[in-house]
Motif scaffolding. Structure first.
Motif, PDB file in Angstrom:
ATOM      1  N   ARG A   1      81.204  34.034  40.187  1.00 17.25           N
ATOM      2  CA  ARG A   1      79.927  34.337  40.806  1.00 17.25           C
ATOM      3  C   ARG A   1      78.952  34.831  39.746  1.00 17.25           C
ATOM      4  O   ARG A   1      79.271  35.706  38.956  1.00 17.25           O
ATOM      5  CB  ARG A   1      80.114  35.413  41.869  1.00 17.25           C
ATOM      6  CG  ARG A   1      78.841  35.825  42.577  1.00 17.25           C
ATOM      7  CD  ARG A   1      79.187  36.855  43.646  1.00 17.25           C
ATOM      8  NE  ARG A   1      78.010  37.350  44.295  1.00 17.25           N
ATOM      9  CZ  ARG A   1      77.287  38.383  43.849  1.00 17.25           C
ATOM     10  NH1 ARG A   1      77.658  38.985  42.731  1.00 17.25           N
ATOM     11  NH2 ARG A   1      76.232  38.804  44.509  1.00 17.25           N
TER      12      ARG A   1
ATOM     13  N   ASN B   1      74.910  32.156  52.951  1.00 19.95           N
ATOM     14  CA  ASN B   1      76.111  31.325  52.907  1.00 19.95           C
ATOM     15  C   ASN B   1      75.952  30.142  53.849  1.00 19.95           C
ATOM     16  O   ASN B   1      74.997  30.081  54.640  1.00 19.95           O
ATOM     17  CB  ASN B   1      77.336  32.166  53.283  1.00 19.95           C
ATOM     18  CG  ASN B   1      77.194  32.809  54.648  1.00 19.95           C
ATOM     19  OD1 ASN B   1      76.896  32.157  55.641  1.00 19.95           O
ATOM     20  ND2 ASN B   1      77.407  34.127  54.716  1.00 19.95           N
TER      21      ASN B   1
ATOM     22  N   SER C   1      70.741  33.353  47.273  1.00 11.64           N
ATOM     23  CA  SER C   1      71.064  34.765  47.465  1.00 11.64           C
ATOM     24  C   SER C   1      72.416  34.845  48.157  1.00 11.64           C
ATOM     25  O   SER C   1      72.791  33.961  48.935  1.00 11.64           O
ATOM     26  CB  SER C   1      69.985  35.461  48.294  1.00 11.64           C
ATOM     27  OG  SER C   1      69.832  34.859  49.562  1.00 11.64           O
ATOM     28  N   ASP C   2      73.179  35.869  47.871  1.00 10.39           N
ATOM     29  CA  ASP C   2      74.563  35.913  48.341  1.00 10.39           C
ATOM     30  C   ASP C   2      74.690  36.067  49.861  1.00 10.39           C
ATOM     31  O   ASP C   2      75.779  35.921  50.403  1.00 10.39           O
ATOM     32  CB  ASP C   2      75.360  36.993  47.611  1.00 10.39           C
ATOM     33  CG  ASP C   2      74.778  38.389  47.772  1.00 10.39           C
ATOM     34  OD1 ASP C   2      73.779  38.538  48.520  1.00 10.39           O
ATOM     35  OD2 ASP C   2      75.315  39.327  47.165  1.00 10.39           O
TER      36      ASP C   2
ATOM     37  N   ALA D   1      72.643  38.433  44.017  1.00 11.29           N
ATOM     38  CA  ALA D   1      72.398  39.550  44.917  1.00 11.29           C
ATOM     39  C   ALA D   1      70.926  39.943  44.898  1.00 11.29           C
ATOM     40  O   ALA D   1      70.304  40.029  43.840  1.00 11.29           O
ATOM     41  CB  ALA D   1      73.262  40.743  44.515  1.00 11.29           C
TER      42      ALA D   1
ATOM     43  N   ALA E   1      78.892  29.991  46.834  1.00 15.07           N
ATOM     44  CA  ALA E   1      79.305  31.316  46.374  1.00 15.07           C
ATOM     45  C   ALA E   1      79.215  31.428  44.858  1.00 15.07           C
ATOM     46  O   ALA E   1      78.808  32.462  44.322  1.00 15.07           O
ATOM     47  CB  ALA E   1      80.725  31.606  46.840  1.00 15.07           C
TER      48      ALA E   1
ATOM     49  N   SER F   1      75.637  32.191  43.665  1.00 15.21           N
ATOM     50  CA  SER F   1      74.949  33.226  44.433  1.00 15.21           C
ATOM     51  C   SER F   1      74.416  34.354  43.559  1.00 15.21           C
ATOM     52  O   SER F   1      74.938  34.639  42.483  1.00 15.21           O
ATOM     53  CB  SER F   1      75.889  33.797  45.497  1.00 15.21           C
ATOM     54  OG  SER F   1      76.964  34.492  44.893  1.00 15.21           O
TER      55      SER F   1
END
Length: 409
Positions: A6, A294, A290-291, A60, A55, A58
């Motif tokens: 990640r 999904n 952005s995480d 944050a 993922a 991704s």
């Protein structure tokens, strides 16, 4: 790609790179197409085959807010930041010659920035474009090398990604607009070519020819169906438009994006499961997400968008004034912007009152002599009546027909 770790928050120092080619359209098109996959009963495919890639790519966000279990639970709707990067991917770099020769600088500028607001009840979609050359305040951000870039009161919008990656762009947009960025995604060069090929092209209108040796784009007046590299060059061009500015290019991009929405929401695309799956793969593989975005959340957003008609997609440009200290820059028109955000929050039909001038990137298509208008009958559930936007807020809805104001004769 499933073995990739990640990514941390992407951060870079400000650099000069090739100018953006208008990721705007691919961003909106990929978002709409990927999200609509869920309506075809293939959400399981998205989850099992694309979740690993999503993922791995991704990032944050600092403050996306608390995520409710369902998209519909967001009071007042939600916002998605879509950012286009000047990134020369290996598989498309040969198409740009010397523009991609500087490996250190590629992919450092967020030259296209869209905040997509999806309202609650009734569903409407408003896409606000932030000019890349707008001088704005930016927060303290740390780049991928650990270098801290201090808070600044004046930097070009397209420097935010280089100062601290997607999260820094999200924070900059949030602070400027006063809007919470719920989700975010950035896309690269290859998406435009792939998305337009996948859907079989997008129809555009030219009031006058475009003659742009900078992008090698030469189109006659009239209607053209563009895909692949031709579509990419159409989205990149600014020297091929009257005015030759980034603001002219935004208007031209909105013409393309309106046509793209009409195409993507048609039975021609929505009725073809193979096309939707291909679009889903493009969207995830060419994106940094952005995480909290999904595949299952993407499917929820798709369900939220599936019944929104083109007339309820509105594309706006963040209002600006010329920068008195630099004629190649612009500065925010904060008063008009505040009125625009208030109108969006009220979830009423939006009336664009701006009258296009002779030096803008688009003109009204034959048969349309006014700025885009809101529906005459309010949508049930909304506050009655349309709201007039300030004259300095440019834009159109996806039902409006405009034509490129080319530089040729």
């Amino acid at each position: 790609m499933g073995s990739r770790r990640r990514k941390p928050i992407q951060r870079h120092g400000p650099q000069r790179t090739p100018r953006a080619f208008g990721q705007l359209m691919s961003l909106a098109g990929i978002a709409v197409a990927v999200l609509l996959v869920s309506t075809m009963g293939v959400a399981a495919f998205v989850v099992t085959h694309l979740a690993g890639t999503a993922a791995a790519n991704s990032v944050a966000l600092d403050d996306p807010g608390e995520l409710p279990p369902d998209i519909g639970a967001y009071e007042g709707g939600f916002n998605v930041l879509l950012t286009g990067l000047d990134k020369c991917e290996k598989d498309v770099a040969h198409l740009f010659g010397k523009r991609c020769s500087d490996k250190e600088q590629s992919g450092k500028l967020n030259d296209v920035n869209l905040l997509v607001h999806v309202s609650n009840d009734p569903r409407r979609v408003t896409v606000v474009s932030f000019p890349r050359d707008m001088m704005v305040a930016q927060p303290e951000c740390t780049d991928e090398n650990g270098t801290v870039h201090g808070k600044t009161s004046r930097a070009a919008m397209n420097q935010a990604y280089g100062r601290g990656g997607l999260n820094c762009v999200a924070r900059t947009v949030a602070e400027l607009s006063g809007q919470k960025v719920t989700f975010a995604a950035s896309l690269t060069f290859g998406g435009v070519i792939e998305i337009t090929n996948a859907i079989g092209g997008v129809e555009v209108c030219l009031a006058k020819p475009i003659d742009d040796p900078n992008t090698n784009l030469h189109l006659t007046a009239g209607t053209h169906s563009l895909k692949g590299l031709d579509a990419l060059n159409f989205l990149r061009t600014r020297h091929g438009l009257v005015g030759g500015s980034d603001l002219s290019r935004i208007g031209n991009q909105q013409q393309y994006m309106s046509s793209l929405v009409r195409k993507v929401t048609s039975a021609e695309v929505l009725g073809n499961v193979g096309t939707l799956l291909h679009l889903a793969q493009i969207g995830v593989q060419r994106s940094e997400l952005s995480d909290n975005l999904n595949p299952m959340r993407i499917a929820q957003v798709g369900l939220a968008l599936k019944d929104v008609p083109p007339s309820d997609y509105v594309f706006l440009q963040y209002p600006v004034f010329d920068d008195p200290s630099n004629k190649s820059r612009v500065i925010p028109d904060e008063v008009s912007a505040e009125a625009m955000w208030t109108a969006i929050a009220e979830n009423r039909p939006l009336q664009v009152t701006h009258q296009r001038g002779a030096q803008e990137g688009v003109v009204d298509a034959p048969g349309q002599t006014t700025a885009p208008t809101a529906p005459a009958t309010p949508t049930p559930g909304a506050t009655d009546g349309a709201v007039d936007l300030p004259p300095n807020v440019k834009g159109q809805n996806a039902d409006a027909r405009t034509c490129s104001n080319g530089n040729g004769r």
